[in-house]
Write an enzyme that holds these catalytic residues in place. Structure first.
Site, PDB file in Angstrom:
ATOM      1  N   LYS A  86      -5.125  74.853  10.727  1.00 56.82           N
ATOM      2  CA  LYS A  86      -4.012  75.217  11.614  1.00 56.82           C
ATOM      3  C   LYS A  86      -4.461  76.248  12.643  1.00 56.82           C
ATOM      4  O   LYS A  86      -4.153  76.144  13.816  1.00 56.82           O
ATOM      5  CB  LYS A  86      -2.844  75.786  10.799  1.00 56.82           C
ATOM      6  N   CYS A 170      12.529  83.578   1.799  1.00 57.87           N
ATOM      7  CA  CYS A 170      11.081  83.548   1.688  1.00 57.87           C
ATOM      8  C   CYS A 170      10.549  84.761   0.933  1.00 57.87           C
ATOM      9  O   CYS A 170       9.803  84.621  -0.030  1.00 57.87           O
ATOM     10  CB  CYS A 170      10.557  83.487   3.125  1.00 57.87           C
ATOM     11  N   MET A 171      10.953  85.952   1.342  1.00 54.14           N
ATOM     12  CA  MET A 171      10.351  87.166   0.793  1.00 54.14           C
ATOM     13  C   MET A 171      11.343  88.098   0.115  1.00 54.14           C
ATOM     14  O   MET A 171      10.957  89.144  -0.384  1.00 54.14           O
ATOM     15  CB  MET A 171       9.679  87.970   1.920  1.00 54.14           C
ATOM     16  N   MET A 345       5.810  81.695  -2.817  1.00 56.71           N
ATOM     17  CA  MET A 345       7.143  81.104  -2.930  1.00 56.71           C
ATOM     18  C   MET A 345       7.525  80.674  -4.347  1.00 56.71           C
ATOM     19  O   MET A 345       8.698  80.624  -4.673  1.00 56.71           O
ATOM     20  CB  MET A 345       7.275  79.910  -1.983  1.00 56.71           C
ATOM     21  N   GLY A 382       4.699  84.348   3.799  1.00 53.79           N
ATOM     22  CA  GLY A 382       4.548  83.051   4.445  1.00 53.79           C
ATOM     23  C   GLY A 382       4.599  83.096   5.951  1.00 53.79           C
ATOM     24  O   GLY A 382       4.219  82.137   6.618  1.00 53.79           O
ATOM     25  N   GLN A 383       5.075  84.197   6.518  1.00 52.49           N
ATOM     26  CA  GLN A 383       5.249  84.255   7.962  1.00 52.49           C
ATOM     27  C   GLN A 383       4.432  85.407   8.543  1.00 52.49           C
ATOM     28  O   GLN A 383       4.165  86.392   7.864  1.00 52.49           O
ATOM     29  CB  GLN A 383       6.729  84.429   8.305  1.00 52.49           C
TER      30      GLN A 383
END
Lengths: 797, 222
Positions: A86, A170-171, A345, A382-383
């Site tokens: 990616k 997510c977090m 996650m 995740g971000q």
């Protein structure tokens, strides 16, 4: 000169022999200078990658206003010159030919182009009509200045606290896990632990696909002859399992029982670290109604609570053989091994997410595997700026910048003073969290649905919210609800948008991210956004200014000044709300420097902007030394590295909830999940990501190399189940839950392998929305939903 | 100068196959089966006949060190460079994989063919140009996803991304001087990956017995 293949082979063999004799392959030696790099003719500048929370740095090569190439940044500590698929293709995300380039308003069901001036008026009108019902929904992809501007606008300007990020999905449980354990958010360790650990434990985590650069940072140590033992605990075999020495397959939700079993064994063998625990830890347990801080407990009570979690009992409910549990316990009982835990996650998207987070921290504390390089419980994000923006700026319904809470009067006062707002401006009542915000928005006003307008930035809730039918699609029938979406491409969310605003993305704007290891990373705009696309910060400031000009009191400070007054280096007020003037000064720098003092209260001292410019990010607390230089911190709470721990102290949890420098070791019981397979819905359904796509693929789907590698979602099933159903790879299947049905192709014996009775579906494919099937049940403390387990039925289409 | 289009999988594979076959190596990529947007076989024949190093249709400029005896090699070189470029988003990007990978059970099975390089019949697996890294699929993605026949997949608009095409060309100080290295060396430290026995036709070194490439070959001056 030409010679045939045979001669060539012969001479090559001679070359190999020569090279072997000389101890080197042709040019493949460590001291080779890499002074020749591709693309000397391009202009190169640094930027963090746009995708996950790892926070790799890339070098961006531009020419004639376009990005043409990407390199892994050799100067970056995080990735040391390497990227993942990616990251190497990140430049392509700017150039999908369907980029949004003009504001659009829905009229008679159609999105029609309008001017920015009109768009700003539409938003200002919505706010004037129903200010308490106006909400902002953002994400951990907001840059720090973007999140900060939204935070100030909603809480300091509109006084309603209706702001939440998708980080809630997510977090949130990681945050509550840190708070409940250490009294302050974010990891103590950092990625350096990955270079030092002897044992790596992945708890429901697949970093080989989701954080590939971090995973290979560990696994490449094996290529250098080092020994790293990998325990993979999962509900499905993944690419990470391919590297594992031990795979512990557990029944969903029983991770809590496993953690309790290991803790019980530490005590049973008398192998817990009495010295460390005695000096640095206290015990904690749940109150009757689960709460963030619970109530004090004792070692005796803790040990008694663990008593039922014998190997036999836990083998029975988790399905993990006692011998494997014993092996994992062996490692925690061995003080000579350095143990790093990774999770993301699988632990966070869990109705017992807060509990499971605290149990992992607790295992490391109880066993003393904490606070030295390689001994670390490390939560991954995740971000790219889930930590930097959502958590540190605090773009959450209950939070204020720098770890403050809207419910605390002194914290509100701090913010009002920092922002020069009249006291009482900030509303003491928390706003609506993600699930509540969207539930409210999709409920008719007449039935109490108080949120009337949501402005979405940098995220795609139309694909990522759980139970989409209820929490997103319900909006369609409600005429008085209004959805504003700042986006870069058409998405599942823009389909229902009433107003679409074209945004600049990534290196089309200045930005600052904060990654998983407390590292704050800055970059500059390197190319111009297409058409009329503009920065998200500008969009917020422009709306604020429109309200200010219309006489809105909330947009004024104590002295009547505009709340987003931006001064240039000479102290001159720059009209940044007027787009042609937005880049007359560096608004990012101005907002970041305004925000920076907020971070001090929780000792998360940030480096000055100009210092960040010169670095590949710095890990807070970053403190200035006597020689004027700025020093980052790798190991927080550890005396040998953290400047806030007194000299001579081994460890100090200086934000301890008990005020005595101690972290909390929790007992949290196993409790069954809200939905389990039954006769009607006999399979466990798990959802997740794949390596090629980032989240909902709105960016990676537009990169041909990534789309072509993974063009469709699928349902992954076990070979035995496939045989029983008479299904093979490519057959069309219908997956049903109590929330909906989805038809998609089967993949048997694929990249992952769920155990019999389990299926997996990735969520990236906007045509095949698995979140129409998932459950909105959420953790009572963090409010984070569980996307990893619900009951499903499976049949041929 | 035009950029190479993305070739279809079959075209790329055919290109890989031809690189191993000396008798057809001159045809290179041009001898692939016609696919969407590519010229017909007859057109290709004509094109390859007419094609010279200075033909504006060719993607690569004539190397400045060309001598008349080397034109065959130059042609093969161009074909190989075009093939190489078709596997990448831009010069420096990790190449995509022109074959299915999910049927291989473990990531390490990549090494079975790409460790030292491998030739079987007409198929060539190039060795890795960089030191062994544990997770090949971290950077290299396939062009042949397993479910492509079961589902057409997500459809997105075309991209207008135009990647850096190629650096270079190499230069020589005088006719017999060793050519400079016309490309970056990040992740490309094993010269024999492309220039050795299992490398690309037209790019293979004439003197594989010499072990230390960078003794004589230096970076291209700006």
């Amino acid at each position: 000169m030409r010679f045939d293949r045979r001669e060539f082979m012969a001479r090559s063999a001679m070359a190999a022999a020569t090279a072997a004799a000389a101890g080197m392959a042709s040019g493949n030696t460590a001291d080779v200078s890499l002074n020749v790099l591709d693309g000397d003719e391009l202009t190169w500048d640094k930027a963090p990658c746009r995708f996950c929370g790892t926070g790799c740095h890339v070098m961006v090569g531009t020419r004639n206003g376009k990005v043409e190439a990407i390199r892994g940044d050799l100067k970056a500590d995080v990735n040391k010159g390497l990227l993942c698929a990616k990251g190497y293709h990140v430049a392509g995300i700017l150039y999908g030919e369907d980029r949004l380039t003009t504001p659009m308003l829905r009229r008679n069901g159609q999105l029609e182009p309008i001017t920015w001036d009109e768009a700003i008026d539409v938003i200002a009108d919505r706010i004037e009509v129903d200010q308490p019902g106006f909400a902002i929904y953002g994400s951990g992809q907001w840059t720090i200045p973007e999140g900060y501007a939204c935070q100030k606008f909603i809480k300091g300007g509109l006084s309603n606290n209706n702001i939440d990020p998708n980080a809630r999905l997510c977090m949130a449980s990681a945050v509550t896990g840190f708070l409940a354990t250490y009294g302050v958010d974010e990891p103590a360790g950092c990625y350096d632990d990955l270079d030092a650990c002897d044992v790596l434990i992945t708890w429901g985590n697949n970093p080989a696909e989701m954080h590939p650069v971090l995973f290979s940072r560990v696994m490449d140590r094996r290529s250098r002859g080092e020994h790293v033992e990998l325990f993979d605990l999962g509900t499905r075999r993944t690419r990470t399992t391919d590297f594992a020495d031990h795979y512990l397959n557990f029944t969903p939700q029983t991770d809590l029982a496993i953690a309790n079993c290991i803790a019980r064994e530490l005590i049973a063998r008398d192998a817990w670290d009495k010295d460390f625990v005695g000096k640095h830890c206290a015990f904690r347990k749940d109150t009757e109604k689960p709460s963030l801080f619970g109530e004090p407990s004792s070692f005796k009570e803790y040990a008694a609570s663990l008593e039922p979690y014998t190997f036999e009992y836990v083998e029975e409910i988790s399905g993990v053989p006692a011998a494997q549990l014993r092996l994992l316990a062996d490692r925690f009982c061995d003080p000579s091994k350095k143990i790093t835990s990774l999770w993301c996650m699988g632990v966070n998207q869990h109705t017992r997410g807060t509990a499971m987070n605290t149990l992992i921290h607790g295992l490391h504390l109880l066993s003393g595997h904490f606070g030295t390089p390689g001994d670390s419980p490390t939560s991954l994000t995740g971000q790219p700026s889930a930590c930097g923006t959502a958590r540190e700026v605090g773009t959450l319904a209950h939070a204020l910048p720098g770890g403050r809470l809207v419910a605390k009067e002194p914290h509100r006062t701090h913010c009002e003073d920092f922002w020069n707002l009249p006291h009482g401006r900030i509303n003491p009542k928390p706003g609506t969290h993600t699930v509540a915000m969207w539930d409210n928005f999709c409920t008719p006003t007449s039935e109490g649905g108080k949120v009337s307008t949501i402005w979405v930035q940098v995220t795609n809730p139309g694909q990522t919210l759980p139970n989409l039918q209820k929490l997103f699609n319900g909006k369609e029938a409600l005429e008085d609800k209004f959805l504003i979406v700042s986006e870069v491409y058409p998405t599942a969310t823009t389909k229902l948008a009433d107003l679409v605003l074209p945004s600049a993305m990534w290196v089309e704007k200045n930005g600052i991210f904060g990654n998983s290891e407390r590292r704050t990373q800055q970059w500059f705009r390197q190319v111009m956004p297409p058409g009329d696309a503009r920065d998200d910060v500008w969009q917020v400031v422009a709306v604020a200014r429109r309200l200010f000009d219309r006489g809105h009191e909330g947009m004024r400070g104590r002295d009547g000044e505009f709340i987003f007054t931006v001064l240039d280096d000479e102290g001159v007020d720059v009209p940044v709300w007027d787009w042609p003037h937005y880049y007359d000064t560096n608004v990012d720098k101005y907002l970041y420097e305004e925000y920076r003092p907020f971070a001090r209260m929780k000792h998360k001292d940030l480096a000055p902007y100009d210092v960040l410019v010169e670095s590949r990010g710095l890990r807070w607390p970053v403190v200035q030394q006597s020689d004027g230089s700025w020093r980052e911190t790798r190991f927080r709470f550890s005396g040998f590295d953290d400047p806030y721990v007194a000299h001579g102290e081994e460890i100090d949890f200086y934000h301890s909830k008990t005020g005595d420098g101690k972290a909390q070791i929790w007992f949290r019981p196993y409790a069954p999940p809200p939905e389990s397979p039954d006769a009607d819905y006999p399979f466990w359904l798990c959802t997740g990501r794949v390596l090629e796509h980032w989240h909902t693929a709105t960016m990676t789907g537009r990169v041909p190399q990534l789309r072509d590698a993974m063009p469709t979602a699928y349902v992954e099933l076990n070979g035995a189940d496939a045989k029983a159903l008479g299904v093979s790879t490519g057959d069309r299947m219908v997956v049903s839950t109590r929330r909906g049905d989805l038809e998609l192709p089967a993949w048997v014996g694929g990249r992952g392998a769920p155990p019999s009775g389990s299926i997996f579906i990735p969520f990236f494919d906007e045509r095949l929305l698995v979140n129409e099937l998932t459950l909105e049940a959420h953790d009572p403390i963090s409010k984070q939903p569980d996307y990893k387990k619900c009951a499903a039925a499976l049949r041929r289409a | 100068m035009t950029r190479p289009r993305m070739l279809s999988n079959s075209a790329i594979l055919a290109g890989v196959l031809t690189t191993a076959g000396a008798s057809i190596l001159l045809a290179g990529v041009l001898a692939t089966t016609p696919t969407d947007g590519l010229p017909s076989p007859a057109e290709q024949d004509a094109a390859s006949q007419a094609r010279s190093l200075t033909n504006p249709d060719t993607n690569f400029e004539s190397p400045t060190w060309k001598s008349s005896q080397q034109s065959d090699r130059d042609q093969a070189c161009m074909n190989s460079l075009n093939l190489r470029a078709s596997l990448r988003a831009y010069e420096g990007a990790p190449p995509t994989i022109p074959h299915d990978i999910e049927s291989f059970t473990r990531t390490k099975s990549c090494l079975d063919c790409h460790g030292d390089g491998f030739v079987m019949g007409t198929r060539v697996a190039h060795p890795m140009p960089h030191p062994y890294l544990a997770a090949c699929e971290q950077c290299h993605v396939t062009q042949e996803p397993p479910l492509s026949r079961a589902d057409p997949g997500m459809q997105f608009a075309e991209t207008s991304f135009e990647g850096l095409f190629r650096t270079g060309p190499a230069t020589r100080a005088w006719d017999e001087a060793p050519p400079t290295i016309p490309h970056g060396r990040l992740m490309r430290t094993n010269c024999l990956a492309c220039h050795g026995t299992h490398g690309y036709e037209g790019l293979q070194t004439t003197h594989p017995e010499r072990a230390n490439c960078i003794q004589c070959h230096v970076g291209t001056p700006e």
